[in-house]
Design a protein around this motif. Structure first.
Motif, mmCIF file in Angstrom:
data_model
loop_
_atom_site.group_PDB
_atom_site.id
_atom_site.type_symbol
_atom_site.label_atom_id
_atom_site.label_comp_id
_atom_site.label_asym_id
_atom_site.label_seq_id
_atom_site.Cartn_x
_atom_site.Cartn_y
_atom_site.Cartn_z
ATOM 1 N N ASP A 1 -11.378 2.347 9.842
ATOM 2 C CA ASP A 1 -10.123 2.608 9.132
ATOM 3 C C ASP A 1 -10.108 2.030 7.717
ATOM 4 O OD1 ASP A 1 -9.931 -0.106 9.717
ATOM 5 O OD2 ASP A 1 -7.770 -0.013 10.067
ATOM 6 N N HIS A 2 -11.256 1.539 7.239
ATOM 7 C CA HIS A 2 -11.382 1.023 5.877
ATOM 8 C C HIS A 2 -12.019 2.105 5.007
ATOM 9 C CE1 HIS A 2 -10.399 -2.722 7.731
ATOM 10 N NE2 HIS A 2 -10.803 -3.485 6.734
ATOM 11 N N VAL A 3 -11.276 2.617 4.020
ATOM 12 C CA VAL A 3 -11.790 3.693 3.179
ATOM 13 C C VAL A 3 -11.414 3.439 1.723
ATOM 14 C CG1 VAL A 3 -11.722 5.424 5.017
ATOM 15 C CG2 VAL A 3 -9.727 5.119 3.505
ATOM 16 N N PHE A 4 -12.172 4.067 0.836
ATOM 17 C CA PHE A 4 -11.827 4.064 -0.582
ATOM 18 C C PHE A 4 -10.969 5.299 -0.852
ATOM 19 C CE2 PHE A 4 -15.730 1.588 -0.356
ATOM 20 C CZ PHE A 4 -15.378 0.467 -1.094
ATOM 21 N N ALA A 5 -9.788 5.089 -1.453
ATOM 22 C CA ALA A 5 -8.852 6.186 -1.660
ATOM 23 C C ALA A 5 -8.255 6.105 -3.058
ATOM 24 C CB ALA A 5 -7.735 6.141 -0.611
ATOM 25 N N GLU A 6 -7.870 7.259 -3.574
ATOM 26 C CA GLU A 6 -7.281 7.351 -4.911
ATOM 27 C C GLU A 6 -5.950 6.596 -4.963
ATOM 28 O OE1 GLU A 6 -6.052 7.743 -8.472
ATOM 29 O OE2 GLU A 6 -8.064 8.484 -7.972
ATOM 30 N N LEU A 7 -5.842 5.670 -5.909
ATOM 31 C CA LEU A 7 -4.668 4.805 -5.996
ATOM 32 C C LEU A 7 -3.391 5.595 -6.282
ATOM 33 C CD1 LEU A 7 -3.464 1.969 -5.966
ATOM 34 C CD2 LEU A 7 -4.188 1.706 -8.353
ATOM 35 N N ARG A 8 -3.484 6.647 -7.094
ATOM 36 C CA ARG A 8 -2.283 7.425 -7.406
ATOM 37 C C ARG A 8 -1.701 8.100 -6.159
ATOM 38 N NH1 ARG A 8 -4.849 9.949 -12.857
ATOM 39 N NH2 ARG A 8 -6.681 9.699 -11.535
ATOM 40 N N ARG A 9 -2.546 8.352 -5.176
ATOM 41 C CA ARG A 9 -2.086 9.029 -3.967
ATOM 42 C C ARG A 9 -1.335 8.094 -3.033
ATOM 43 N NH1 ARG A 9 -4.558 10.195 1.046
ATOM 44 N NH2 ARG A 9 -6.564 9.358 0.391
ATOM 45 N N LEU A 10 -1.664 6.803 -3.063
ATOM 46 C CA LEU A 10 -1.093 5.877 -2.083
ATOM 47 C C LEU A 10 -0.284 4.749 -2.700
ATOM 48 C CD1 LEU A 10 -3.128 3.180 -2.232
ATOM 49 C CD2 LEU A 10 -4.655 4.773 -1.093
ATOM 50 N N MET A 11 -0.090 4.769 -4.025
ATOM 51 C CA MET A 11 0.507 3.616 -4.698
ATOM 52 C C MET A 11 1.902 3.274 -4.195
ATOM 53 S SD MET A 11 1.130 5.363 -8.425
ATOM 54 C CE MET A 11 1.983 6.939 -8.584
ATOM 55 N N SER A 12 2.690 4.279 -3.816
ATOM 56 C CA SER A 12 4.055 4.002 -3.373
ATOM 57 C C SER A 12 4.104 3.418 -1.962
ATOM 58 C CB SER A 12 4.891 5.279 -3.431
ATOM 59 O OG SER A 12 4.385 6.256 -2.547
ATOM 60 N N ARG A 13 2.980 3.425 -1.250
ATOM 61 C CA ARG A 13 2.943 2.892 0.110
ATOM 62 C C ARG A 13 2.635 1.398 0.137
ATOM 63 N NH1 ARG A 13 -1.387 7.232 2.541
ATOM 64 N NH2 ARG A 13 -0.596 9.069 1.423
ATOM 65 N N LEU A 14 2.066 0.885 -0.935
ATOM 66 C CA LEU A 14 1.595 -0.497 -0.951
ATOM 67 C C LEU A 14 2.743 -1.479 -1.157
ATOM 68 C CD1 LEU A 14 -1.570 -0.078 -3.220
ATOM 69 C CD2 LEU A 14 -1.491 -0.130 -0.726
ATOM 70 N N SER A 15 2.566 -2.679 -0.633
ATOM 71 C CA SER A 15 3.517 -3.754 -0.901
ATOM 72 C C SER A 15 3.412 -4.148 -2.374
ATOM 73 C CB SER A 15 3.196 -4.967 -0.024
ATOM 74 O OG SER A 15 1.962 -5.555 -0.442
ATOM 75 N N PRO A 16 4.434 -4.821 -2.932
ATOM 76 C CA PRO A 16 4.345 -5.250 -4.335
ATOM 77 C C PRO A 16 3.105 -6.092 -4.625
ATOM 78 C CG PRO A 16 6.605 -5.420 -3.581
ATOM 79 C CD PRO A 16 5.773 -5.064 -2.368
ATOM 80 N N ARG A 17 2.723 -6.987 -3.705
ATOM 81 C CA ARG A 17 1.538 -7.817 -3.944
ATOM 82 C C ARG A 17 0.269 -6.972 -3.950
ATOM 83 N NH1 ARG A 17 0.665 -13.055 -3.780
ATOM 84 N NH2 ARG A 17 2.386 -12.854 -5.292
ATOM 85 N N ASP A 18 0.128 -6.087 -2.966
ATOM 86 C CA ASP A 18 -1.052 -5.229 -2.929
ATOM 87 C C ASP A 18 -1.111 -4.319 -4.155
ATOM 88 O OD1 ASP A 18 -1.907 -6.320 -0.589
ATOM 89 O OD2 ASP A 18 -1.627 -4.538 0.643
ATOM 90 N N ALA A 19 0.044 -3.807 -4.565
ATOM 91 C CA ALA A 19 0.074 -2.929 -5.743
ATOM 92 C C ALA A 19 -0.346 -3.684 -6.995
ATOM 93 C CB ALA A 19 1.474 -2.343 -5.915
ATOM 94 N N GLU A 20 0.104 -4.920 -7.149
ATOM 95 C CA GLU A 20 -0.261 -5.699 -8.331
ATOM 96 C C GLU A 20 -1.754 -6.020 -8.326
ATOM 97 O OE1 GLU A 20 1.154 -9.520 -11.013
ATOM 98 O OE2 GLU A 20 2.026 -9.248 -9.015
ATOM 99 N N LEU A 21 -2.294 -6.418 -7.180
ATOM 100 C CA LEU A 21 -3.725 -6.697 -7.104
ATOM 101 C C LEU A 21 -4.543 -5.440 -7.420
ATOM 102 C CD1 LEU A 21 -3.858 -8.896 -3.878
ATOM 103 C CD2 LEU A 21 -4.183 -9.672 -6.238
ATOM 104 N N ALA A 22 -4.106 -4.305 -6.892
ATOM 105 C CA ALA A 22 -4.840 -3.057 -7.109
ATOM 106 C C ALA A 22 -4.831 -2.643 -8.570
ATOM 107 C CB ALA A 22 -4.246 -1.942 -6.251
ATOM 108 N N VAL A 23 -3.681 -2.783 -9.230
ATOM 109 C CA VAL A 23 -3.583 -2.346 -10.620
ATOM 110 C C VAL A 23 -4.413 -3.250 -11.538
ATOM 111 C CG1 VAL A 23 -1.522 -3.625 -11.359
ATOM 112 C CG2 VAL A 23 -1.959 -1.370 -12.280
ATOM 113 N N ILE A 24 -4.446 -4.551 -11.256
ATOM 114 C CA ILE A 24 -5.273 -5.458 -12.056
ATOM 115 C C ILE A 24 -6.750 -5.151 -11.835
ATOM 116 C CG2 ILE A 24 -5.912 -7.855 -12.504
ATOM 117 C CD1 ILE A 24 -3.161 -8.666 -11.426
ATOM 118 N N ALA A 25 -7.137 -5.040 -10.572
ATOM 119 C CA ALA A 25 -8.542 -4.818 -10.241
ATOM 120 C C ALA A 25 -9.060 -3.515 -10.824
ATOM 121 C CB ALA A 25 -8.730 -4.836 -8.729
ATOM 122 N N ARG A 26 -8.318 -2.432 -10.618
ATOM 123 C CA ARG A 26 -8.763 -1.149 -11.139
ATOM 124 C C ARG A 26 -8.834 -1.162 -12.655
ATOM 125 N NH1 ARG A 26 -8.392 3.759 -13.156
ATOM 126 N NH2 ARG A 26 -9.021 5.574 -11.917
#
Length: 327
Positions: free
Chosen positions: A124-149
């Motif tokens: 269940d661990h996959v690489f997925a397009e952030l724009r497709r799932l961004m609204s599903r993430l928690s604020p912390r996960d979203a912030e980590l993802a945006v910095i990392a990307r």
């Protein structure tokens, strides 16, 4: 706008601990900690997990993707910051991995539905397009993802010194690049973009770009130019794209947008007229949409118009305009 920071990628209060970036000894200690985790990024896609792909998959620093990364990349992980419990977060680019036999045809497209699975990871661990799932993430996960990307993409596209042309190297835990040739220091790039909620009476101005899915319209937007204020950029972009003159302009909210490196600056403007003259070089179409029509679009009941992408600042501004919460 009182709820401005509730926009997707609006932040979670992450402690970025910038004072630790230039301390090699502290960075080594953080990397060695048992509670340290890292977020793999593959060709711009973060690693997510769960049936709904609604959580980042943070891996321990002992995982094979960090100990023996695909392609043997020499760069150290990028330090993202610390949690409230001082747990260190890192990111790692593993784009050298080649997912043999998996669908990669849509990589880089605006709408990429494909997912890629690395053999060293759970199913269940996959690489997925952030724009497709961004609204599903928690604020912390979203912030980590945006910095990392954002940082991974910056390193990928800015390997060479803009002053002398020699290859530079990451320093400051991934937050700078240093040229060994001329000593120039380079910092992550952010491009300011104005995005405008332009209203006239009870209607809002919407436009669409070529290649967008049928029925998709959004707020007008454009890059700021050197020596330009937010207000001037809003008026210029709206006039260039639609010929509509704008009077009063005010700031509403902002959103980091790492596709690839923008800061979306949401503004409100009052149109002085309703006459539209489209610049076909800039956009494909534009139209005035009434409040009732927009409500219908958000409910999925409009025969033509589809709402702006969920999680994007355009939808955030439109939803709050409909709810009369822009103050």
């Amino acid at each position: 706008m009182k709820i401005a920071e509730q926009v997707t990628f609006g932040g979670s209060g992450l402690n970025r601990a910038a004072h630790l970036r230039g301390d090699p000894d502290r960075q080594a200690d953080l990397l060695a900690r048992a509670d340290a985790t890292f977020l793999p990024i593959w060709r711009g896609k973060p690693l997510v997990r769960g049936e709904n792909r609604d959580q980042l998959a943070l891996l321990p620093m002992t995982h094979p993707l960090i100990v023996a990364p695909p392609g043997g990349e020499p760069d150290s992980p990028i330090f993202l910051g610390l949690s409230e419990a001082d747990e260190p977060y890192f990111a790692r680019d593993i784009s050298h991995w080649h997912p043999e036999g998996q669908d990669t045809a849509a990589l880089g497209r605006l709408f990429d539905p494909t997912e890629q699975h690395h053999p060293d990871l759970p199913p269940d661990h996959v690489f997925a397009e952030l724009r497709r799932l961004m609204s599903r993430l928690s604020p912390r996960d979203a912030e980590l993802a945006v910095i990392a990307r954002g940082l991974v993409e910056w390193h990928r596209t800015h390997r060479f010194c803009a002053r002398c042309g020699r290859e530079s190297a990451p320093v400051m835990a991934g937050w700078q690049r240093l040229c060994d040739g001329c000593g120039a220091t380079h910092f992550p790039r952010t491009d300011p973009v104005v995005i405008m909620l332009i209203t006239h009476g009870d209607s809002v101005l919407m436009g669409r770009s070529p290649g967008w899915p049928e029925g998709m319209y959004s707020l007008l937007a454009g890059f700021m130019e050197p020596g330009e204020t937010l207000e001037a950029a809003v008026r210029r972009e709206v006039a260039e794209e639609t010929g509509v003159a704008v009077g009063e302009v005010s700031y509403l909210a902002s959103q980091p947008w790492p596709f690839p490196a923008s800061l979306m600056i949401g503004c409100r403007g009052t149109a002085l007229s309703r006459e539209i003259t489209i610049d076909s070089v800039e956009i494909e179409d534009a139209m005035w949409v009434t409040r009732s029509e927009m409500l219908s679009a958000f409910a999925g009941e409009h025969p033509v118009l589809k709402p702006a992408r969920r999680g994007a600042i355009a939808q955030f501004l439109l939803r709050n305009w409909l709810a009369d919460r822009l103050d």
